[in-house]
Scaffold this active site. Sequence first.
Site, PDB file in Angstrom:
ATOM      1  N   VAL A   1     -36.971  -0.910  35.053  1.00 20.19           N
ATOM      2  CA  VAL A   1     -36.962  -2.377  34.964  1.00 20.19           C
ATOM      3  C   VAL A   1     -35.873  -2.998  35.837  1.00 20.19           C
ATOM      4  CG1 VAL A   1     -38.066  -2.561  32.712  1.00 20.19           C
ATOM      5  CG2 VAL A   1     -35.583  -2.203  32.836  1.00 20.19           C
ATOM      6  N   CYS A   2     -35.363  -2.210  36.767  1.00 17.09           N
ATOM      7  CA  CYS A   2     -34.401  -2.732  37.739  1.00 17.09           C
ATOM      8  C   CYS A   2     -35.148  -3.141  39.001  1.00 17.09           C
ATOM      9  CB  CYS A   2     -33.351  -1.682  38.076  1.00 17.09           C
ATOM     10  SG  CYS A   2     -32.137  -2.228  39.295  1.00 17.09           S
TER      11      CYS A   2
END
Length: 315
Positions: A173-174
């Site tokens: 989720v980066c």
Amino acid sequence: MNTELNYADIYLVPKKTVVDSRKECDTSVQLGNHRFVMPLYASNMKSVVDADTCEYFARQGWFYTMHRFNVDVVRFVADMQAKGLFASISAGVNEDTVVQLNELKAAGLTPDYITMDVANAWCVKAERMIKVIKDMFPESFLIGGNIATAEAARDLEVWGCDAIKAGIAGGRVCITKNKTGFHRPMVSTTLDCAHAVKVPVIADGGVVEHGDVAKAIACGATMVMAGSLFAGYDESAGNIVEISGKHYKEYFGSASQYNKGAYVNVEGKKILVEYKGSMKKLLIELMEDLQSSVSYAGGRDLNALRDVERIVVNR
């Protein structure tokens, strides 16, 4: 330009197995003054761990790090140590961190572990904060991160870190690599950093398959950190969401607007992870899989993984 590698780009070559059963293989690891049953732990993210999650891991013999977002660190450290468990907290690099550290000092509390948690720890603010932490809590085990190069790792070691967390923009989720263009694949990052320093290196991010843990250790990591791997369970942090009769848990990056509370310098996103039930089965399977890895490496403990041949594969 260099060609660099991620976990999916390599495999490990089997050796002669010397144990009668893979259950004989020891997956434990020493970090600081404690020994843990596995060289793997959950990311210090608000959507992955909370106080209950941390207590759960500690009681299972696993390492953990509490996140640093709106946490009463005095209460957290006091509660964990009152329960006879180790206390592991996160710290930023701004003035609010100094306030929290002073509150801990005034309360007579010393965390067992402190993780200085910043997007790029190869910076002057991190250097100053490392000195502050080491001066105030010389007995605490200080993990500094995150960095992605050998030069950065060497600097953090010189500045006083007891361990270094390596990996930038590798998480699920980066979106740092999309927003800024900066990232290094985890195999190359781990190899580069682990061979540059004497202190333990923690490979943070990019774990997709269970075998990636063994690959990280084969590249020189002492510990491995993973986020999405631990998301979606009863013991995980994160809100439950129901869609069309199915249950999910929210999983979002620390640099997302959902964690920041505003759309400012956003480098993370939110996804929904399918609800998976109890985490106990995951912890058992992760240990069994790593025991198998050790047996394929021809040894009895994690040291065997450091001598295996690594091969590059075309995907």
